[in-house]
Design a protein around this motif. Structure first.
Motif, mmCIF file in Angstrom:
data_model
loop_
_atom_site.group_PDB
_atom_site.id
_atom_site.type_symbol
_atom_site.label_atom_id
_atom_site.label_comp_id
_atom_site.label_asym_id
_atom_site.label_seq_id
_atom_site.Cartn_x
_atom_site.Cartn_y
_atom_site.Cartn_z
ATOM 1 N N GLN A 157 -20.797 48.817 10.288
ATOM 2 C CA GLN A 157 -20.905 49.792 11.355
ATOM 3 C C GLN A 157 -19.674 49.720 12.253
ATOM 4 N N ILE A 158 -18.889 50.799 12.259
ATOM 5 C CA ILE A 158 -17.767 50.892 13.188
ATOM 6 C C ILE A 158 -18.280 51.568 14.453
ATOM 7 N N GLU A 159 -18.110 50.907 15.579
ATOM 8 C CA GLU A 159 -18.686 51.400 16.832
ATOM 9 C C GLU A 159 -18.222 52.821 17.137
ATOM 10 N N GLY A 160 -19.175 53.694 17.430
ATOM 11 C CA GLY A 160 -18.860 55.063 17.788
ATOM 12 C C GLY A 160 -18.659 55.996 16.613
ATOM 13 N N VAL A 161 -18.824 55.475 15.386
ATOM 14 C CA VAL A 161 -18.613 56.284 14.178
ATOM 15 C C VAL A 161 -19.943 56.444 13.450
ATOM 16 N N SER A 162 -20.229 57.661 12.991
ATOM 17 C CA SER A 162 -21.490 57.911 12.301
ATOM 18 C C SER A 162 -21.290 58.937 11.191
ATOM 19 N N LEU A 163 -22.269 58.979 10.288
ATOM 20 C CA LEU A 163 -22.266 59.944 9.186
ATOM 21 C C LEU A 163 -22.605 61.333 9.744
ATOM 22 N N VAL A 164 -21.685 62.288 9.538
ATOM 23 C CA VAL A 164 -21.906 63.642 10.069
ATOM 24 C C VAL A 164 -22.178 64.656 8.960
ATOM 25 N N TYR A 173 -17.574 60.566 7.753
ATOM 26 C CA TYR A 173 -17.886 59.790 8.956
ATOM 27 C C TYR A 173 -16.864 60.138 10.036
ATOM 28 N N GLU A 174 -17.360 60.379 11.247
ATOM 29 C CA GLU A 174 -16.469 60.765 12.337
ATOM 30 C C GLU A 174 -16.853 60.048 13.628
ATOM 31 N N GLY A 175 -15.838 59.962 14.536
ATOM 32 C CA GLY A 175 -16.093 59.413 15.857
ATOM 33 C C GLY A 175 -15.020 58.482 16.347
ATOM 34 N N ALA A 218 -11.009 57.269 2.000
ATOM 35 C CA ALA A 218 -9.737 57.820 2.454
ATOM 36 C C ALA A 218 -9.778 58.018 3.960
ATOM 37 N N SER A 219 -8.673 57.642 4.621
ATOM 38 C CA SER A 219 -8.612 57.801 6.071
ATOM 39 C C SER A 219 -7.170 57.682 6.544
ATOM 40 N N THR A 220 -6.816 58.513 7.518
ATOM 41 C CA THR A 220 -5.523 58.375 8.188
ATOM 42 C C THR A 220 -5.679 57.643 9.516
ATOM 43 N N GLU A 221 -6.911 57.251 9.832
ATOM 44 C CA GLU A 221 -7.186 56.631 11.131
ATOM 45 C C GLU A 221 -7.635 55.170 11.030
ATOM 46 N N LEU A 222 -8.269 54.789 9.930
ATOM 47 C CA LEU A 222 -8.667 53.388 9.764
ATOM 48 C C LEU A 222 -7.460 52.547 9.363
ATOM 49 N N THR A 223 -7.450 51.308 9.809
ATOM 50 C CA THR A 223 -6.442 50.360 9.339
ATOM 51 C C THR A 223 -6.827 49.877 7.939
ATOM 52 N N LYS A 224 -5.905 49.209 7.281
ATOM 53 C CA LYS A 224 -6.219 48.622 5.975
ATOM 54 C C LYS A 224 -7.367 47.629 6.094
ATOM 55 N N ASP A 225 -7.351 46.845 7.176
ATOM 56 C CA ASP A 225 -8.425 45.878 7.407
ATOM 57 C C ASP A 225 -9.775 46.575 7.471
ATOM 58 N N GLU A 226 -9.820 47.673 8.219
ATOM 59 C CA GLU A 226 -11.080 48.389 8.401
ATOM 60 C C GLU A 226 -11.547 49.053 7.113
#
Length: 337
Positions: free
Chosen positions: A234-241, A258-260, A315-323
């Motif tokens: 669970q990434i805080e503030g992010v949910s399945l939309v 997932y957005e947020g 796929a994401s342009t906002e998450l880090t590799k760690d995330e």
């Protein structure tokens, strides 16, 4: 005898007793470890347990290493009939998935570019590079607590490495999260040093044939057996939309959005195709990444893997590799939203 002479006598006696008992300093043990890893080759078996999902997952690991840079690591989950092999030879780094008759080729610095809990020389490098590593000696073991060199070392920052005093062989590794809980546990057995290997033991075709003897090519995965998986991380503030199912020529493709809070990402799941027997290696970008339950591919904006006959992409342009890696590891749990 005056007090100073008495204290000197006691100190010398203690030093002599410690020397007689074979106690060595951290630097002395590290020097011997560096000599040990320069042997011509080794074999080892290990049991790796992951605490990343709802239920612990246990894997059998068989490790072959020929000095200086040949590797063959076979990972098998007996309960789920999953098997993969990591192979490194002069041509490159490969990840073999025998159930799909597929091999993936990487131009990668693996295993030098990250910690590998089941590779002896990687553990020695972790000890060597952490100048602040903690060290203790018991009757039978040397125990080091070091930082890790994982690509997601913010999530798994430390590890406890236990070695046999007698021959410096690995006994166990516990990789810990930020709260000190052991998330990955590796127990070694049947460790043999100075093993002779031939180059042919690390040949791609020969290794794939050997892997298929353990796990044969699987049958087709149909839509009835293709159940959607959801990440437990669970990434805080992010949910399945949004959850969207798309019908393709090969069956169904499921897209989870997932957005947020600037941490949006997409997970794509679809049935994996089985490659023909004549298929060659598939060239991959990025680096192999150990997700625990499988080996995937990690690049700047994407992590991909195959498990249970299903292909996954995050796929994401906002998450880090760690995330991205952390989310990917958690998709292997029960299907929950």
């Amino acid at each position: 005898m005056n007090k100073k002479l008495w204290l000197l006598f006691v100190g010398l006696t203690v030093m002599l007793l410690l020397t007689a008992c074979g106690t060595k300093s951290k630097d002395e043990v590290l020097k011997e470890l560096n000599e040990k890893v320069s042997t011509k080759g080794y074999k080892a078996d290990a049991e790796m347990t992951l605490q990343m999902g709802t239920d612990p997952q246990t894997y059998e690991v068989q490790i072959w290493h020929k000095d200086p840079s040949y590797y063959r690591v076979n990972l098998k989950n007996a309960k789920k009939d999953q098997s993969q092999m990591i192979l490194k030879n002069d041509e490159g780094v490969y990840v073999l998935t025998p159930a799909l008759n597929k091999s993936f080729k990487f131009q990668s610095e693996w295993p030098e570019n990250s910690s590998q809990a089941y590779l002896y020389e990687s553990l020695v490098k972790d000890i060597e590079e952490d100048k602040g590593a903690k060290f203790q000696a018991t009757d039978k073991y040397y125990i080091f607590e070091t930082k890790t060199r994982y690509q997601n070392n913010k999530m798994l920052p430390t590890q406890e490495i236990t070695l046999n005093k007698k021959d410096l062989s690995p006994v166990s590794v516990k990789v810990k999260d930020t709260e000190g809980a052991a998330v990955v546990k590796v127990k070694f057995s049947n460790v043999k040093f100075d093993v002779d290997f031939d180059k042919a033991d690390f040949d791609l075709k020969k290794s794939m044939t050997a892997a298929k003897l353990v796990v044969p090519v699987m049958g087709e995965v149909d839509d009835q057996t293709f159940s959607v998986k959801y990440p437990e991380e669970q990434i805080e503030g992010v949910s399945l939309v949004e959850e969207k199912k798309v019908v393709t020529e090969n069956g169904s493709r499921v897209v989870l959005t997932y957005e947020g809070d600037g941490k949006s990402y997409t997970i794509i799941q679809e049935k994996a195709e089985i490659a023909p027997a004549t298929a060659g290696p598939i060239t991959m970008t990025g680096d192999p990444i150990d997700l625990g339950f499988t080996i995937g591919s990690l690049s700047d904006n994407k992590v991909t893997w195959t498990f249970g006959g299903v292909d996954y992409i995050i796929a994401s342009t906002e998450l880090t590799k760690d995330e991205m890696a952390s989310v990917a590891r958690s998709v292997q749990g029960e299907a929950i939203k």
